[in-house]
Design an enzyme around this catalytic site. Sequence first.
Site, PDB file in Angstrom:
ATOM      1  N   GLU A  60       0.820  -1.209   0.000  1.00 30.69           N
ATOM      2  CA  GLU A  60       0.000   0.000   0.000  1.00 30.69           C
ATOM      3  C   GLU A  60       0.854   1.259   0.000  1.00 30.69           C
ATOM      4  O   GLU A  60       0.440   2.303  -0.513  1.00 30.69           O
ATOM      5  CB  GLU A  60      -0.972  -0.028   1.184  1.00 30.69           C
ATOM      6  CG  GLU A  60      -2.069  -1.100   1.091  1.00 30.69           C
ATOM      7  CD  GLU A  60      -1.598  -2.533   1.335  1.00 30.69           C
ATOM      8  OE1 GLU A  60      -0.458  -2.712   1.839  1.00 30.69           O
ATOM      9  OE2 GLU A  60      -2.350  -3.477   1.029  1.00 30.69           O
ATOM     10  N   HIS A 129     -11.699  -6.078   8.245  1.00 28.83           N
ATOM     11  CA  HIS A 129     -12.473  -5.696   7.056  1.00 28.83           C
ATOM     12  C   HIS A 129     -13.633  -4.793   7.444  1.00 28.83           C
ATOM     13  O   HIS A 129     -14.657  -4.761   6.767  1.00 28.83           O
ATOM     14  CB  HIS A 129     -13.040  -6.925   6.328  1.00 28.83           C
ATOM     15  CG  HIS A 129     -12.022  -7.923   5.897  1.00 28.83           C
ATOM     16  ND1 HIS A 129     -11.545  -8.896   6.733  1.00 28.83           N
ATOM     17  CD2 HIS A 129     -11.383  -8.098   4.709  1.00 28.83           C
ATOM     18  CE1 HIS A 129     -10.658  -9.647   6.076  1.00 28.83           C
ATOM     19  NE2 HIS A 129     -10.531  -9.179   4.865  1.00 28.83           N
TER      20      HIS A 129
HETATM   21  C1  LIG Z   1      -2.060  -5.229   4.126  1.00 27.75           C
HETATM   22  C2  LIG Z   1      -3.062  -5.978   3.353  1.00 27.75           C
HETATM   23  N1  LIG Z   1      -3.334  -5.616   2.071  1.00 27.75           N
HETATM   24  C3  LIG Z   1      -4.290  -6.265   1.362  1.00 27.75           C
HETATM   25  C4  LIG Z   1      -4.996  -7.305   1.900  1.00 27.75           C
HETATM   26  C5  LIG Z   1      -6.100  -8.014   1.106  1.00 27.75           C
HETATM   27  N2  LIG Z   1      -5.697  -9.367   0.724  1.00 27.75           N
HETATM   28  C6  LIG Z   1      -5.971 -10.437   1.496  1.00 27.75           C
HETATM   29  S1  LIG Z   1      -5.280 -11.851   0.907  1.00 27.75           S
HETATM   30  C7  LIG Z   1      -4.619 -11.033  -0.426  1.00 27.75           C
HETATM   31  C8  LIG Z   1      -3.802 -11.797  -1.416  1.00 27.75           C
HETATM   32  C9  LIG Z   1      -2.588 -12.410  -0.801  1.00 27.75           C
HETATM   33  O1  LIG Z   1      -1.946 -13.247  -1.713  1.00 27.75           O
HETATM   34  P1  LIG Z   1      -0.698 -14.119  -1.299  1.00 27.75           P
HETATM   35  O2  LIG Z   1       0.181 -13.357  -0.401  1.00 27.75           O
HETATM   36  O3  LIG Z   1      -0.083 -14.644  -2.531  1.00 27.75           O
HETATM   37  O4  LIG Z   1      -1.302 -15.310  -0.414  1.00 27.75           O
HETATM   38  P2  LIG Z   1      -2.286 -16.468  -0.857  1.00 27.75           P
HETATM   39  O5  LIG Z   1      -3.671 -15.983  -0.636  1.00 27.75           O
HETATM   40  O6  LIG Z   1      -2.002 -16.790  -2.254  1.00 27.75           O
HETATM   41  O7  LIG Z   1      -2.012 -17.615   0.054  1.00 27.75           O
HETATM   42  C10 LIG Z   1      -4.953  -9.693  -0.395  1.00 27.75           C
HETATM   43  C11 LIG Z   1      -4.549  -8.700  -1.404  1.00 27.75           C
HETATM   44  C12 LIG Z   1      -4.674  -7.656   3.234  1.00 27.75           C
HETATM   45  N3  LIG Z   1      -5.289  -8.679   3.851  1.00 27.75           N
HETATM   46  N4  LIG Z   1      -3.723  -6.991   3.919  1.00 27.75           N
END
Ligand SMILES: Cc1ncc(C[n+]2csc(CCOP(=O)(O)OP(=O)(O)O)c2C)c(N)n1
Lengths: 337, 337, 410, 410
Positions: A60, A129
């Site tokens: 972010e 959230h």
């Molecule tokens: C600081 C923050 N930014 C955005 C999010 C929203 N978000 C939750 S999971 C996710 C994707 C994460 O992907 P990855 O790190 O590859 O993990 P995976 O779900 O593939 O296990 C996002 C963008 C969040 N939870 N926290």
Amino acid sequence: MPAMTMVQSLNAAIDEALAGNDKVVAFGEDVGYFGGVFGVTRGLQEKYGLDRVFDAPINEAAIVAMGMGMAVNGLRPIAEIQFADYIFPGFDQVVSELSRIRYRSAGQYTAPLVIRTPCGGGIYGGQTHSMSPEAFFTHIPGVKVAMPSNPYDAKGMLLAAVEDDDPVIFFEPKRLYNGPFDGDPHKPATSWARHPRGEVPEGAYTVPLGVGEIVRPGSEVTVVAYGTMVHVANYAAEKTGVDAEVIDLRTLVPWDVDMVTASVKKTGRCVVLHEAPRTSGFGAELAAQIQEDCFYSLEAPVLRVTGWDTPYPHAHEWSYFPGPDRVGRALKQVMEG
Amino acid sequence: MPAMTMVQSLNAAIDEALAGNDKVVAFGEDVGYFGGVFGVTRGLQEKYGLDRVFDAPINEAAIVAMGMGMAVNGLRPIAEIQFADYIFPGFDQVVSELSRIRYRSAGQYTAPLVIRTPCGGGIYGGQTHSMSPEAFFTHIPGVKVAMPSNPYDAKGMLLAAVEDDDPVIFFEPKRLYNGPFDGDPHKPATSWARHPRGEVPEGAYTVPLGVGEIVRPGSEVTVVAYGTMVHVANYAAEKTGVDAEVIDLRTLVPWDVDMVTASVKKTGRCVVLHEAPRTSGFGAELAAQIQEDCFYSLEAPVLRVTGWDTPYPHAHEWSYFPGPDRVGRALKQVMEG
Amino acid sequence: MTLVTGTAFHVPAPGRRPGDTPDFSKIEVPRAGETRKPAVDAPAGEVTDLAYGLVRVLDHNHQAVGPWDPQLSDQELINGLKTMVLTREFDDRMLKMQRTKRLSFYMKSLGEEAVAVAAAAALNDDDMLFPSYRQQGALIARGKDLGEMMCHCISNARDNLKGRQLPIHYASAEHNWFSVSGNLCTQFPQAVGWALASSYKRSNRIASSWIGEGSSAEGDFHAAMTLASVYKAPVVLNLVNNQWAISMFQGLSGGESATFAAKAIGYGVPGLRVDGNDFLAVYAATRWAADRARRKIGPTLLEIYTYRGEAHSTSDDPSRYRPKDEWRSWPLGDPIERLKNHLIGHGAWSADEHETWRAQCEERVATTWKESIGHGTLEEGPHAPTHTMFEDVYAEQPWHLRRQRQDLGV
Amino acid sequence: MTLVTGTAFHVPAPGRRPGDTPDFSKIEVPRAGETRKPAVDAPAGEVTDLAYGLVRVLDHNHQAVGPWDPQLSDQELINGLKTMVLTREFDDRMLKMQRTKRLSFYMKSLGEEAVAVAAAAALNDDDMLFPSYRQQGALIARGKDLGEMMCHCISNARDNLKGRQLPIHYASAEHNWFSVSGNLCTQFPQAVGWALASSYKRSNRIASSWIGEGSSAEGDFHAAMTLASVYKAPVVLNLVNNQWAISMFQGLSGGESATFAAKAIGYGVPGLRVDGNDFLAVYAATRWAADRARRKIGPTLLEIYTYRGEAHSTSDDPSRYRPKDEWRSWPLGDPIERLKNHLIGHGAWSADEHETWRAQCEERVATTWKESIGHGTLEEGPHAPTHTMFEDVYAEQPWHLRRQRQDLGV
Ligand SMILES: Cc1ncc(C[n+]2csc(CCOP(=O)(O)OP(=O)(O)O)c2C)c(N)n1
Ligand SMILES: Cc1ncc(C[n+]2csc(CCOP(=O)(O)OP(=O)(O)O)c2C)c(N)n1
Ligand SMILES: [Mg+2]
Ligand SMILES: [Mg+2]
């Protein structure tokens, strides 16, 4: 005029902005091909191309800084932070950089970046959230802070934000994305199609920042609210029969002090509402300023109805959310004062 | 009792903490060998070793997160953020993590981390060495927020913070490090040696968090202040001849509501002070709560004297700083109300 | 808890402290010309060796050697030398003036003049610079009026920043010089965003930014590198490893375990180590990276290897944390001496000319100083009118700032 | 501004979208056994090749081959297999229950069971885990009661987190399982801090943490790596590259230009790529890294290479952004099938035993579910008493929370 959800009206606003101005780009996590986790940018990458609507890495700070750099270089970027709860890794870029660049460069550089972010509770989103972090941003000189409460305003205010020469933090109460919500989770969901402000004109129009709206005229008490709480306020006024004047603030910085003080001077009573925790929430600023400006008209203290000073809980969603019962109680209390 | 500067008393507090408890470690940028840019940890690495007092990479998120991880694992870390202006890269770790770990784990994990950071203006530090960002932290449920105004309190409060089972954000008004400051930059600098609160007992003692102090009893108006503004308040009261009761809040979360409301109910008037920008500053919370709790005793609105809603300027330091003249004017104004 | 003796975990320490003899024997200095020069469009994966090399042009005889020799004309080199000397004279005077309290604060770039001046020479004048606080040399190279710089440093009525910023936090749109931030590393990802907008506008302009090795520990470093790598932004990112971050030696920032240039590898970005005290090397590496950016091949990370010759700022005393005069033993020498000797070596310059120029600079800086304080000083003013304090927070002054201005009576 | 056509800057795209045939031809799969195994105390600079290799043990005939074969007993392997199957059954049931609105939210670990279960097996039970939200397998492996997990997921009266957290955000001190955060990557540097405190206490316990490849773009990744590198913390840092971050393929997180393991190189930390669908490989690599940590040699970054078989969470529909059933074509297969076939291959297990165990798990999960909802559900309660909402914000309830609790009348 087509009826739209707030998601659709925001999408329409970004569509207008992209169509009307080459300098507009939109980006954020999942914003590109997928169109955002709430669908606010759906279809826009396909329409405008990969370099105008695109995905951004999950950082972010990077999103804010990239937007700032682009804005300094003449673009009008619209950045999305997926949830307001996740804006904090980018907080330093807002506090220390984005908000100050005009000031510290004495106007040589400006960064008209819009940061859109869904906020607020009522969706069983738990503590990560559901946040309403608007107060943090109201304490940062140099950024404007806005939060619409309906599809019509959402489109007009977002277009105003994109036109604005200052950075704007644009909060979108996600509980209102698909329909109005008056704080009673037990009623069947209603749709924007049956709400007057669900009618959204086609084409570009703006709802100016800094101007509130009296959404319910009344004489006994002024209720100052924004976002989802506007609907809760209306409902609570209706339920209690208190003749409340409900003001939808729409913009928090700069807020419509004239509208509010005129109303409070008329009613002599005031309740301010928000979902965020009480301590040092934006309600504190409103109450502090209102009591100063309207002291001699007030017949009771300004009351606040807010979220509690705890993280946003999951199972106790409806004990946390400042719903119509709590607002109604405050209306009655302020009338007795 | 030896006379100490606030730097010395803070150093003594950390020394006591390190000596008294194996679990205490102290770290931060330049904190180790050099002893901190203000010297607060001077000599302590030499005394306690590299693994108890050490330098940390320039990453404030890392500093907070490391401290949190250590605290979760049973230590009592004292982290330094070099200037409060630079705490924001670590803000997410405070808002989303440190403040919530006890709550979200239902008490299984706790993080009694103390984050010390010099704050405030009056040193010609410009916009990145003068901030007073305490209000941001008061809007975060789960952290305590404290700010001493003199060497005696500084030592006792810091030791209380280290003992406290919750995270504490400990602001140190750097303008007071080497002497009291009443807001008049044209007077010769005075030293703590000639101030009663410059006398600091040897050994460990605590000044409890959450408890304010009436530093100047009075009957006409209550002035609520903390940090440097306590001294400005005293001076303004003296200069104007208004019989002000000056309360040094000392802890902002949780603040001493009983002391403040008792005083305001007695005086019927109140002025709140801080260096931070006005909008959504902690003064807003104080004013909002005081008007609610003391409404029927108030004879005038609660006034705020604060920094302006601009970044902290360099050359206009003394036009920005809420000095004795502005405070004095407010005292007179509230007396007329 | 019972602690056994000894350090529980590794805490990097520089191994030389006040009172010790400077010792740089652990620093390996590759011969000039030794490090190869890849094609400008070489894939990042094929240049990882450069993250462990050291781009050097000037050898110990002050000759320009090897593939990185940028083949600059004497005149170009003399210009560079002159600017470096001017920068040093400027810094010296400003420091002295801070000591007499005419400035609230100052930061010198002693020993790092080539870092900024050579880069400015290698970039186009309309490339956008996102500097940190120790690249004043680049601003001088771009022709910023010294008097204006001084007026900023003393926050007087002519300060183009209206007294809002600490000294040396210059901003000059006219010179495509971004506003220096007091917050470390924040400008790094902004530069990437700016560069992407430049691509977006189909402009030929690229961006360049500077941080210190200490600052590279900030999360924003990762933000910038990730953005630059993902979108292949036209940006030259400089990491100035001057060995110290205030009192912390570079080991506290990760320098014990790898070079800083090696950080680029994980982003699939070329990372080059460059002798920062070698004007020709800095020029050549910057040029290589700038070409790469301008041809939209992608970003580059340059680790500019140098030494902070002076205190961090006027707020610290380095003799409290490192051997006195350690800089004198720095194996890569003094950038001014090296370029001077190079030019003298092939007859394009002389010791006399040098001293004459230096004296002229000293004189010019002194004269300019006198003129500048004629427009006011920090302590005594005049400053920008007080009401300007409330301006430029927003494009238009909102009601609350108007009220506050009125409250102050300005 | 006139824009010419074409993309102004590079925006990574996966090249396969809904409707397209899955195509993993670009993914190079090194042969099992091919990647070398360095000594546990090898300097990071000497193992950089491993950042581009792929630690694999099970070959295409399901035989364990090569230097990384951890030589586990059949019983250990059967335990691992059983736990993976149980995890999958648990996930399946929870997803179904979410579909019928008994849970507000759920996240499966389909295809990633080995990532968590093998790691749990390779670590000591008292090592501290800082997981993200897709390592439920490790919690199950540590013997957490399934009913307690369910009670948490439905926030009922027995939820050990008192209804405060979203489903799957477990915290279990008893299992040395830290509190899962909804904020990405924040736990990575915390794990390093925890590990340093462990060193400080002269404890033998190490820490391990997991993030996704998407999350590795966060600044906290750099924070964690920097801390781990500088202080040589006893920590195993896992970066689970499951190819997707919600709708974004790994190219948006930097995966187009380098492996994620290569990020370790710049920190002087070993970075290993590991076949995440190979139980034996994950076990062996984790063990190597854990030994390294426990012997205080330093931290390791493991890129666990796998594929997210299901939707990101119950909030998204992957058929909107990637080819349907892409997972079926994933060249590294299904971790359960692979371990099962290995065990069957050398006679330690059979298809029948497998199906029996699976059915038992299904049954056990179903029974446990019925018991769990007997203690309440999210929708209907009972939950933790409402007054608990105001507790644990601080150790002791301050006046303002007391007032708020009274205001709510609880
Ligand atoms: C600081 C923050 N930014 C955005 C999010 C929203 N978000 C939750 S999971 C996710 C994707 C994460 O992907 P990855 O790190 O590859 O993990 P995976 O779900 O593939 O296990 C996002 C963008 C969040 N939870 N926290
Ligand atoms: C975010 C932030 N943290 C801390 C500081 C305080 N600070 C100013 S300069 C400095 C050292 C920077 O060292 P380095 O990056 O190596 O640059 P150098 O001064 O050596 O050129 C520190 C810690 C700051 N300005 N900003
Ligand atoms: Mg440095
Ligand atoms: Mg992923």
